[in-house]
Scaffold this motif. Structure first.
Motif, PDB file in Angstrom:
ATOM      1  N   VAL A  60       0.859  -1.178   0.000  1.00  0.00           N
ATOM      2  CA  VAL A  60       0.000   0.000   0.000  1.00  0.00           C
ATOM      3  C   VAL A  60       0.900   1.234   0.000  1.00  0.00           C
ATOM      4  O   VAL A  60       1.621   1.490   0.964  1.00  0.00           O
ATOM      5  N   LEU A  61       0.866   1.980  -1.102  1.00  0.00           N
ATOM      6  CA  LEU A  61       1.691   3.171  -1.242  1.00  0.00           C
ATOM      7  C   LEU A  61       0.964   4.402  -0.715  1.00  0.00           C
ATOM      8  O   LEU A  61      -0.273   4.469  -0.749  1.00  0.00           O
ATOM      9  N   GLY A  62       1.739   5.386  -0.239  1.00  0.00           N
ATOM     10  CA  GLY A  62       1.194   6.694   0.076  1.00  0.00           C
ATOM     11  C   GLY A  62       1.168   7.556  -1.171  1.00  0.00           C
ATOM     12  O   GLY A  62       1.748   7.212  -2.202  1.00  0.00           O
ATOM     13  N   SER A  66       3.582   7.563  -4.851  1.00  0.00           N
ATOM     14  CA  SER A  66       3.071   7.462  -6.221  1.00  0.00           C
ATOM     15  C   SER A  66       3.690   8.516  -7.140  1.00  0.00           C
ATOM     16  O   SER A  66       3.555   8.411  -8.366  1.00  0.00           O
ATOM     17  N   ARG A  67       4.373   9.502  -6.568  1.00  0.00           N
ATOM     18  CA  ARG A  67       4.980  10.573  -7.359  1.00  0.00           C
ATOM     19  C   ARG A  67       6.490  10.413  -7.512  1.00  0.00           C
ATOM     20  O   ARG A  67       7.172  11.332  -7.977  1.00  0.00           O
ATOM     21  N   LEU A  68       7.021   9.261  -7.116  1.00  0.00           N
ATOM     22  CA  LEU A  68       8.454   9.018  -7.256  1.00  0.00           C
ATOM     23  C   LEU A  68       8.862   9.035  -8.735  1.00  0.00           C
ATOM     24  O   LEU A  68       8.079   8.648  -9.608  1.00  0.00           O
ATOM     25  N   PRO A  69      10.089   9.488  -9.027  1.00  0.00           N
ATOM     26  CA  PRO A  69      10.499   9.673 -10.431  1.00  0.00           C
ATOM     27  C   PRO A  69      10.477   8.406 -11.268  1.00  0.00           C
ATOM     28  O   PRO A  69      10.235   8.462 -12.480  1.00  0.00           O
ATOM     29  N   TYR A  70      10.751   7.265 -10.659  1.00  0.00           N
ATOM     30  CA  TYR A  70      10.761   5.999 -11.400  1.00  0.00           C
ATOM     31  C   TYR A  70       9.740   5.032 -10.801  1.00  0.00           C
ATOM     32  O   TYR A  70      10.022   3.844 -10.626  1.00  0.00           O
ATOM     33  N   PHE A 195      12.318  -1.439  -3.207  1.00  0.00           N
ATOM     34  CA  PHE A 195      11.334  -0.660  -3.965  1.00  0.00           C
ATOM     35  C   PHE A 195      11.801   0.783  -4.117  1.00  0.00           C
ATOM     36  O   PHE A 195      11.772   1.350  -5.216  1.00  0.00           O
ATOM     37  N   TYR A 196      12.244   1.399  -3.001  1.00  0.00           N
ATOM     38  CA  TYR A 196      12.716   2.785  -3.068  1.00  0.00           C
ATOM     39  C   TYR A 196      13.976   2.906  -3.921  1.00  0.00           C
ATOM     40  O   TYR A 196      14.145   3.881  -4.658  1.00  0.00           O
ATOM     41  N   GLY A 202      18.408   7.156  -7.557  1.00  0.00           N
ATOM     42  CA  GLY A 202      19.409   8.213  -7.483  1.00  0.00           C
ATOM     43  C   GLY A 202      18.930   9.604  -7.843  1.00  0.00           C
ATOM     44  O   GLY A 202      19.697  10.575  -7.771  1.00  0.00           O
ATOM     45  N   ALA A 203      17.666   9.746  -8.229  1.00  0.00           N
ATOM     46  CA  ALA A 203      17.149  11.055  -8.634  1.00  0.00           C
ATOM     47  C   ALA A 203      16.874  11.935  -7.416  1.00  0.00           C
ATOM     48  O   ALA A 203      16.707  11.446  -6.295  1.00  0.00           O
ATOM     49  N   THR A 204      16.824  13.240  -7.660  1.00  0.00           N
ATOM     50  CA  THR A 204      16.461  14.191  -6.607  1.00  0.00           C
ATOM     51  C   THR A 204      14.944  14.169  -6.428  1.00  0.00           C
ATOM     52  O   THR A 204      14.195  14.217  -7.402  1.00  0.00           O
ATOM     53  N   THR A 205      14.499  14.090  -5.175  1.00  0.00           N
ATOM     54  CA  THR A 205      13.057  14.070  -4.893  1.00  0.00           C
ATOM     55  C   THR A 205      12.688  15.228  -3.978  1.00  0.00           C
ATOM     56  O   THR A 205      13.510  15.703  -3.194  1.00  0.00           O
ATOM     57  N   LYS A 206      11.437  15.669  -4.084  1.00  0.00           N
ATOM     58  CA  LYS A 206      10.945  16.773  -3.248  1.00  0.00           C
ATOM     59  C   LYS A 206      10.676  16.305  -1.822  1.00  0.00           C
ATOM     60  O   LYS A 206      10.617  17.106  -0.901  1.00  0.00           O
TER      61      LYS A 206
END
Length: 275
Positions: A60-62, A66-70, A195-196, A202-206
């Motif tokens: 179950v994702l938050g 769901s907005r992760l780059p990949y 999963f993460y 390796g991308a930058t996330t908010k």
């Protein structure tokens, strides 16, 4: 019963047990049902509803997950490992559901004394009484290296076995907890860490995501060294709930409840399709 939280004292408690039937249902059912019961309890004074639920292998994702780059790569990884994936309608980050995870929702009418903190404290107090026969020193406080870390993580010896969330709507409050009862806590944590790895890559996330250390999570069976069955846990839950009320019974859903449930489920399904 010593130090029981005042919010738990109700004129009546009614139970909806889906700890067995939930294994055949998509977890979206549970989020739709809790939303339905929030509406149900909003019109009733001093009543509590306790709903138990267990679902098969699902992540179950938050919303942030769901907005992760990949995210597509992350979801593909989870499905390759035999898990369904959904996005829930409440806060928090990714959690694991499987047949070894017991979930409990305590649902109350919203009122002034039911602050966010008091809702968490009531659930923490209840769980301590519920599990007191295991003789564990249960600590509440964030385990930052776990999946979905939060202020009211429950742990023993630095190993997290439970996390608490809340859902507030339609005049009701659902305080929800997952408890890792049996199975390997570290294997579940390692799955979410991978999963993460895939979904961030390796991308930058908010948003800041947890740096998971699998050994920081364990099941109650691993922690206590005692075999635990879901049926025994349900039985002890009912015995624990009984002193908080003048009346303890099974919840019967009305036609109106089922109609609202169907609408809630349709809304959650559509949201998942968009995400």
């Amino acid at each position: 019963m010593k130090n029981r939280h005042d919010l738990l004292n109700r004129t009546s408690w009614h139970v909806l047990d889906e700890s067995a039937t939930g294994l055949t249902k998509n977890p979206m059912h549970s989020f739709a049902m809790d939303d339905t019961l929030c509406k149900r309890v909003s019109g009733e004074n001093n009543r509590g509803i306790a709903r138990t639920w267990v679902h098969d292998r699902t992540i179950v994702l938050g919303i942030q997950d769901s907005r992760l780059p990949y995210i597509d790569e992350g979801i593909h990884f989870l499905r390759e490992n035999g898990y369904d994936v959904i996005v829930r309608n409440s806060g928090g980050l990714a959690v694991v559901l499987d047949e070894g995870i017991f979930n409990l929702s305590l649902i109350f009418k919203e009122e002034k004394r039911l602050s966010i903190d008091s809702g968490y404290e009531a659930m923490t107090s209840f769980v301590r009484h519920w599990l007191e026969d295991l003789g564990l020193d249960i600590v509440d406080g964030e385990i930052a290296e776990s999946y979905c870390p939060g202020r009211y993580d429950l742990s023993v010896g630095g190993q997290k076995f439970a996390g608490i969330s809340q859902r507030r709507l339609r005049g009701g409050v659902a305080v929800q907890i997952y408890l890792a009862v049996n199975g390997s806590g570290s294997k579940r944590a390692a799955l979410i860490r991978r999963f993460y790895d895939k979904a961030v890559n390796g991308a930058t996330t908010k948003f800041s995501y947890p740096e998971i250390i699998p050994e920081k999570m364990a099941s109650l069976e691993e922690i206590s060294g005692k075999p635990l069955a879901m049926t025994d846990l349900l039985h002890s839950l009912l015995l624990t709930l009984r002193p908080y009320s003048e009346q303890l019974g099974n919840l019967t859903l009305t036609e109106e409840d089922w109609h609202l449930y169907e609408k809630n489920l349709e809304r959650i399904i559509k949201r998942n399709e968009k995400l």
